[in-house]
Design an enzyme around this catalytic site. Structure first.
Site, PDB file in Angstrom:
ATOM      1  N   CYS A 169      31.798  73.784   9.334  1.00 37.69           N
ATOM      2  CA  CYS A 169      32.969  74.551   8.879  1.00 37.69           C
ATOM      3  C   CYS A 169      34.292  73.811   9.119  1.00 37.69           C
ATOM      4  CB  CYS A 169      32.993  75.916   9.545  1.00 37.69           C
ATOM      5  SG  CYS A 169      32.402  75.947  11.236  1.00 37.69           S
ATOM      6  N   HIS A 196      39.333  79.140  11.235  1.00 42.52           N
ATOM      7  CA  HIS A 196      39.532  77.979  12.114  1.00 42.52           C
ATOM      8  C   HIS A 196      40.881  77.335  11.818  1.00 42.52           C
ATOM      9  CE1 HIS A 196      35.522  78.511  13.334  1.00 42.52           C
ATOM     10  NE2 HIS A 196      34.940  77.450  12.828  1.00 42.52           N
TER      11      HIS A 196
HETATM   12  N1  NAP Z   1      29.297  80.806  11.436  1.00 38.19           N
HETATM   13  C1  NAP Z   1      29.906  79.811  10.810  1.00 38.19           C
HETATM   14  O1  NAP Z   1      31.152  79.775  10.688  1.00 38.19           O
HETATM   15  C2  NAP Z   1      29.112  78.692  10.218  1.00 38.19           C
HETATM   16  C3  NAP Z   1      29.782  77.741   9.430  1.00 38.19           C
HETATM   17  C4  NAP Z   1      29.057  76.678   8.884  1.00 38.19           C
HETATM   18  C5  NAP Z   1      27.701  76.612   9.106  1.00 38.19           C
HETATM   19  N2  NAP Z   1      27.079  77.557   9.874  1.00 38.19           N
HETATM   20  C6  NAP Z   1      25.627  77.448  10.050  1.00 38.19           C
HETATM   21  O2  NAP Z   1      25.041  78.492   9.266  1.00 38.19           O
HETATM   22  C7  NAP Z   1      23.838  78.949   9.901  1.00 38.19           C
HETATM   23  C8  NAP Z   1      23.936  80.457  10.126  1.00 38.19           C
HETATM   24  O3  NAP Z   1      25.041  80.727  10.978  1.00 38.19           O
HETATM   25  P1  NAP Z   1      25.523  82.220  11.292  1.00 38.19           P
HETATM   26  O4  NAP Z   1      26.833  82.075  11.956  1.00 38.19           O
HETATM   27  O5  NAP Z   1      25.410  83.075  10.073  1.00 38.19           O
HETATM   28  O6  NAP Z   1      24.431  82.681  12.365  1.00 38.19           O
HETATM   29  P2  NAP Z   1      23.971  84.175  12.735  1.00 38.19           P
HETATM   30  O7  NAP Z   1      25.065  85.136  12.486  1.00 38.19           O
HETATM   31  O8  NAP Z   1      23.409  84.066  14.095  1.00 38.19           O
HETATM   32  O9  NAP Z   1      22.790  84.491  11.698  1.00 38.19           O
HETATM   33  C9  NAP Z   1      21.537  83.847  11.756  1.00 38.19           C
HETATM   34  C10 NAP Z   1      20.648  84.372  10.641  1.00 38.19           C
HETATM   35  O10 NAP Z   1      19.412  83.635  10.661  1.00 38.19           O
HETATM   36  C11 NAP Z   1      18.334  84.550  10.717  1.00 38.19           C
HETATM   37  N3  NAP Z   1      17.214  83.925  11.413  1.00 38.19           N
HETATM   38  C12 NAP Z   1      17.208  83.392  12.656  1.00 38.19           C
HETATM   39  N4  NAP Z   1      15.969  82.915  12.948  1.00 38.19           N
HETATM   40  C13 NAP Z   1      15.203  83.168  11.864  1.00 38.19           C
HETATM   41  C14 NAP Z   1      13.840  82.951  11.556  1.00 38.19           C
HETATM   42  N5  NAP Z   1      13.010  82.358  12.421  1.00 38.19           N
HETATM   43  N6  NAP Z   1      13.384  83.344  10.339  1.00 38.19           N
HETATM   44  C15 NAP Z   1      14.205  83.928   9.438  1.00 38.19           C
HETATM   45  N7  NAP Z   1      15.514  84.181   9.669  1.00 38.19           N
HETATM   46  C16 NAP Z   1      16.002  83.800  10.875  1.00 38.19           C
HETATM   47  C17 NAP Z   1      18.884  85.772  11.453  1.00 38.19           C
HETATM   48  O11 NAP Z   1      18.073  86.899  11.185  1.00 38.19           O
HETATM   49  P3  NAP Z   1      18.073  88.190  12.173  1.00 38.19           P
HETATM   50  O12 NAP Z   1      19.371  88.928  11.904  1.00 38.19           O
HETATM   51  O13 NAP Z   1      16.885  88.945  11.709  1.00 38.19           O
HETATM   52  O14 NAP Z   1      17.978  87.666  13.581  1.00 38.19           O
HETATM   53  C18 NAP Z   1      20.260  85.856  10.793  1.00 38.19           C
HETATM   54  O15 NAP Z   1      20.142  86.433   9.507  1.00 38.19           O
HETATM   55  C19 NAP Z   1      23.703  78.113  11.182  1.00 38.19           C
HETATM   56  O16 NAP Z   1      22.886  77.001  10.890  1.00 38.19           O
HETATM   57  C20 NAP Z   1      25.129  77.663  11.459  1.00 38.19           C
HETATM   58  O17 NAP Z   1      25.175  76.479  12.203  1.00 38.19           O
HETATM   59  C21 NAP Z   1      27.744  78.590  10.418  1.00 38.19           C
END
Ligand code: NAP
Length: 343
Positions: free
Chosen positions: A132, A243
């Site tokens: 991000c 950010h």
């Molecule tokens: N947050 C940001 O600003 C941002 C920016 C750029 C990139 N990212 C990347 O984007 C990704 C997601 O980030 P996030 O912030 O959205 O995280 P998050 O809010 O923790 O969400 C994670 C998601 O993944 C699912 N998940 C986890 N383990 C799983 C599995 N084994 N099988 C299927 N689904 C699974 C979770 O499902 P449940 O709800 O069922 O647990 C949830 O839907 C990460 O790789 C992160 O590094 C994030």
């Protein structure tokens, strides 16, 4: 049905912060998934999500959903992407991965549509969505690089809690409420509540943390400048979304702040808000829910012969993740449509 003509879109991680933002972003763009398959862990199976007025059911993750998919968005955990992105791409789907796993892999395009969409070739079908903090910086540095040349970049980030996922954001909110109720005494010094944390990610090389190394390396890859000197200091701050980045750059040619303001104001995906007298500048709150990358405080830094200092803010869940991913899918969709016309 060939993968090219399919409109099936699969979203892995549909209940997370980025996944939810992808669903909302897909509603606004002419991608028209048919069907849209939403997946998360077993605990989220059967959760209901609204998409374009219809209530949809979240399913437990099952890789057989990749069959006949046009695009699979991954916004889950690193391990999940590592194992299943190649499988989805092997089945002919375009895979747009939000994790850090493939970003620096040779041959995997790391794409910001305003900067390097041409790096998406017919193969590989796996495309990495950048970190991000990197996306917003690349959007702003690209027009400056093209017009004035870029010699070095020094950046300090002010990263919101949502950048670390839904659990981290919920923890900040619990800690904040507890501090207000009981005072600061009980909180660990590593809590983000009313705090700033200068150690984002895991310990990496040379005293740097992984978030800093990601920003430095990914920026070089996206801009196609493998030798660009970049020094990043990543700091987590107790904002919810958005950010901020304080940036100092050295340019090859003199870059007048007024000229840079005009240049950035005319560049795709950038909004300039820079009213010194009125003290109107971008903030994370203003950028939340917005598509553009916001720039302000553009001025001479006064430390290199040709230099600039400025402030960049974007919604980390939109341009920093979901919007960038959907823009990549839209780019592919438009390219495929053009190819079908010529078939
Ligand atoms: N947050 C940001 O600003 C941002 C920016 C750029 C990139 N990212 C990347 O984007 C990704 C997601 O980030 P996030 O912030 O959205 O995280 P998050 O809010 O923790 O969400 C994670 C998601 O993944 C699912 N998940 C986890 N383990 C799983 C599995 N084994 N099988 C299927 N689904 C699974 C979770 O499902 P449940 O709800 O069922 O647990 C949830 O839907 C990460 O790789 C992160 O590094 C994030």
């Amino acid at each position: 049905m060939s993968a090219t003509k399919s409109r099936k879109v699969v979203l892995v991680g549909a209940t997370g912060l980025v996944g939810s933002a992808i669903i909302q972003t897909l509603e606004r763009f002419p991608i028209d998934p048919e069907p849209l398959v939403l997946m998360a862990t077993k605990k989220s199976a059967d959760r209901k999500v609204r998409f374009r007025g219809t209530e949809m059911r979240v399913e437990e993750f099952d890789p057989s959903a990749f069959d006949d998919a046009w695009v699979v968005f991954f916004s889950g955990k690193d391990g999940l992407s590592e194992k299943y992105c190649p499988i989805a791409a092997g089945k002919g789907a375009w895979v747009i991965d939000n994790s850090a796993v493939f970003r620096m892999a040779d041959g995997v395009p790391l794409v910001v549509p305003e900067v390097n969409p041409h790096e998406i070739g017919p193969a590989p079908r796996l495309i990495a969505n950048p970190n991000c903090s990197t996306v917003q910086l690349a959007v702003v540095l690209n027009p400056i690089r093209k017009n004035f040349g870029l010699k070095r970049v020094i950046v300090s980030t002010y990263q919101s809690a949502s950048g670390a996922g839904s659990e981290y954001l919920a923890q900040l909110n619990r800690d904040t409420a507890e501090s207000l109720e009981k005072g600061f005494g009980g909180l660990d010094a590593s809590s983000l509540a009313f705090n700033c944390l200068p150690d984002v990610g895991s310990q990496d090389i040379d005293g740097k943390f992984s978030e800093e190394v990601k920003l430095e390396n990914e920026l070089r890859k996206i801009l196609g400048m493998p030798d660009l000197p970049v020094c990043a200091t990543a700091v987590r701050v107790p904002t919810q979304v958005g950010h901020g980045e304080s940036v100092v750059i050295e340019t090859e040619k003199p870059a007048d702040p007024d000229e840079v303001r005009s240049l950035l104001g005319e560049s795709d995906g950038i909004a300039v808000e820079d009213e010194f007298e009125a003290r109107e500048f971008p903030t994370p709150r203003k950028a939340t829910g917005m598509d553009d990358v916001y720039v302000g405080r553009i001025r001479r830094a006064g430390i290199f012969e040709n230099d600039l200092a400025f402030w960049v803010v974007a919604d980390n869940l939109l341009k920093g993740a979901a919007l960038n991913a959907v823009q990549i899918a839209l780019y592919i969709r438009e390219r495929e449509k053009a190819a079908l016309v010529h078939e």
